[in-house]
Structures are given as C-alpha cells and as structure tokens.
Design a protein around this motif. Structure first.
Motif, PDB file in Angstrom:
ATOM      1  N   THR A 161     -64.154 101.195  57.298  1.00 45.95           N
ATOM      2  CA  THR A 161     -64.088 100.723  58.643  1.00 45.95           C
ATOM      3  C   THR A 161     -64.449  99.152  58.681  1.00 45.95           C
ATOM      4  N   THR A 162     -65.406  98.717  57.729  1.00 51.51           N
ATOM      5  CA  THR A 162     -65.781  97.574  57.637  1.00 51.51           C
ATOM      6  C   THR A 162     -64.567  96.636  57.028  1.00 51.51           C
ATOM      7  N   LEU A 163     -63.994  97.233  55.865  1.00 49.38           N
ATOM      8  CA  LEU A 163     -62.796  96.576  55.495  1.00 49.38           C
ATOM      9  C   LEU A 163     -61.580  96.717  56.405  1.00 49.38           C
ATOM     10  N   ALA A 164     -61.410  97.421  57.103  1.00 52.54           N
ATOM     11  CA  ALA A 164     -60.376  97.695  58.563  1.00 52.54           C
ATOM     12  C   ALA A 164     -60.445  96.637  59.325  1.00 52.54           C
ATOM     13  N   ASP A 165     -61.741  96.346  59.570  1.00 50.05           N
ATOM     14  CA  ASP A 165     -62.010  95.254  60.653  1.00 50.05           C
ATOM     15  C   ASP A 165     -61.995  93.837  60.041  1.00 50.05           C
ATOM     16  N   GLY A 166     -61.641  93.642  58.849  1.00 47.30           N
ATOM     17  CA  GLY A 166     -61.645  92.394  58.003  1.00 47.30           C
ATOM     18  C   GLY A 166     -60.432  91.357  58.234  1.00 47.30           C
ATOM     19  N   PRO A 167     -60.208  90.484  57.321  1.00 48.97           N
ATOM     20  CA  PRO A 167     -58.993  89.745  57.420  1.00 48.97           C
ATOM     21  C   PRO A 167     -58.263  90.434  56.217  1.00 48.97           C
ATOM     22  N   THR A 168     -57.410  91.237  56.774  1.00 42.65           N
ATOM     23  CA  THR A 168     -56.472  92.051  55.821  1.00 42.65           C
ATOM     24  C   THR A 168     -55.760  91.061  55.102  1.00 42.65           C
ATOM     25  N   LEU A 169     -54.912  90.119  55.655  1.00 44.87           N
ATOM     26  CA  LEU A 169     -53.862  89.542  54.861  1.00 44.87           C
ATOM     27  C   LEU A 169     -54.646  88.470  53.666  1.00 44.87           C
TER      28      LEU A 169
END
Length: 279
Positions: free
Chosen positions: A216-224
């Motif tokens: 969830t932390t990663l999914a909320d982050g700057p994906t690009l």
C-alpha cells in the motif's frame, strides 16, 4: 476487491471449471498475483507458466495497478519446474522442454524486473529453482520464518535459469552464489536474511499484514519514479558509467515532467505532504 479467477454459476450437469493455476486479486492499486497449485507446491507446468506470463503482462500494462505482489498458495511459494511434467516431456524428447526457457521463464523474469512499478515477493513458503529466481527479481522479498530458498538446479544436473546467475551474485557476491548453485540446499529464513537474499522475515501470521502495509505504501507513491529507478538500477548493472549517466538523464527528464514531481514540489513549498497519482 476483485479476483479474476472467481467461478461463475453453471448448470449442475456441466463439469466444474478447473481453477486457474494463477489467480489475480486487485485491491485498490495493488494487484496480487498468486500461484494457485497448492497440491503441487505451485510447481511450474506449462499451463501455470502461460497463466503467469499472461497475468504479469496484464498487471504490468494496467495503469490502475501501482504495485504488484507475487505470492503462493498453500505451504510453498513456488518450487520451480514441475518435474512430473518434465519427465514426460523428456521421455518423449519433446522440443517444448527446452523451448520453455526463452518462451516462458525469460519473459516472466523480465516482466517482474522491468515493469514500470514496484514488485513485492511474499514468500509464504519454500522458493526453489525458478521460483527462487522469480523472487530475486522482485524489489522486496518478505519471507515467513518457516520458509527457505533452494537453488536446486544442479541437484537435477541442470544449469541455472530465470536469471539466477544474474540476481544471485548481485545479492550475495559471486563466491557465495557459486556455493549456493553448485551445492544446493535449502537456505533457512534466518540465513536468507543474513545473506541479503530477503528484505525481512516475519512470522506466518504477520505475512499478510506486513505485505499489505508495504504494498500500500508503494502503491501510494510516485509510481513513475519507482519504475524509472528500478530500470536505472538494472541498466547500470550491465553498462559503464558514461552509459549509465546518460540513461539516468533520460529518466530524470521523464520523471521531472511528471505530474507527481510537480505535485511533490508544490507540496514541499506549501509544507504539506504530497499526494501522488502515479503519473
């Protein structure tokens, strides 16, 4: 939450549809790709490899997915090649036996390693052979304390595949990599952590919550930005400094023009927490 392999109702006289060997569950921006052959310890027969490749291609290309979790069902993560199928193909001298590496294993590993979003391997049990290599291709490996990793190739008189020769030396060094490949054994969770083979080790009842929080932390982050960083790291592993600097410049220009970067700068100036949309 949606699961792509959910069954549909059918007339009672029709045979039940076989469950897919790979299940995909979407929860928010996190997609969980799950090996679904617990009775075979998630061994990789042709149907499983094809389903896995299709599932990973789908989540990699889906812009609504911003983090991917790879895990197993039952007591294993994935024990690698299905040896029952392998023996049959070997006895028939079936050419598909050796075509499977370029056709299945290599594309799967490249997708795990290079898709433009982070990947977490949730090691619910033993990971062996290609299963171990798939886990090593992920960005994070969360392992239960009863699991282990086995680079089992030499045990059946085969060379290594699925990027094992690439990932393993980078994680543990060339000497240790050769030891684990030439003298295969199940490396227990605690040793995996000491060697740097996994990111963290947790109790079995903590795995789901730990992985959910990380994903969830990663999914909320700057994906690009995440995708560009992982690709830059992969590129630099096989190129010299000048080429790596040039590649970094390209990714910097790409991410510098992104909505997320502009939102982060605006939030910094306003002394607020940035909210990223993955674009």
């Amino acid at each position: 939450m949606t699961e792509q392999t959910a069954s549909t109702s059918r007339p009672s006289d029709e045979p039940a549809e076989e469950p897919s060997p790979v299940a995909v569950v979407r929860e928010g921006a996190v997609a969980t790709v799950r090996f679904n052959r617990p009775e075979a310890m998630n061994a990789l027969d042709i149907a499983t490899k094809e389903a896995l490749l299709a599932a990973l291609t789908d989540v990699a290309e889906d812009p609504s997915v911003r983090c991917v979790v790879l895990t197993g069902s039952g007591r294993a993560f994935c024990v690698g090649q299905d040896l029952r199928e392998h023996v049959g193909l070997l006895q028939r001298d079936d050419p598909s036996l050796w075509e499977t590496v370029p056709r299945h294993y290599n594309p799967v590993v490249e997708l795990i390693a290079t898709m433009n979003k982070p990947v977490v391997a949730a090691l619910n049990g033993v990971a062996a052979g290609a299963g171990a290599a798939f886990a090593m291709a992920a960005d994070f490996r969360v392992m239960v304390d009863t699991a282990g990793i086995n680079l089992a190739f030499a045990g059946i008189a085969l060379s290594c595949d699925s990027g094992s020769s690439w990932w393993l030396p980078r994680l543990v060094g060339p000497a240790k990599a050769k030891e684990l490949l030439l003298l295969p054994r199940t490396v227990a969770a605690a040793e995996c952590l000491d060697l740097g083979l996994v990111t963290t080790v947790v109790a079995a009842d903590e795995l789901a919550a730990t992985v959910r929080e990380l994903a969830t932390t990663l999914a909320d982050g700057p994906t690009l930005a995440y995708g560009s960083i992982r690709r830059a790291v992969a590129f630099s592993s096989g190129h010299d400094l000048s080429a790596s600097l040039a590649q970094e410049a390209e990714y910097m220009a790409l991410t510098g023009a992104s909505e997320d970067h502009h939102a982060a700068v605006a939030a910094f100036l306003a002394k607020e927490r940035p909210e990223f949309n993955g674009r």
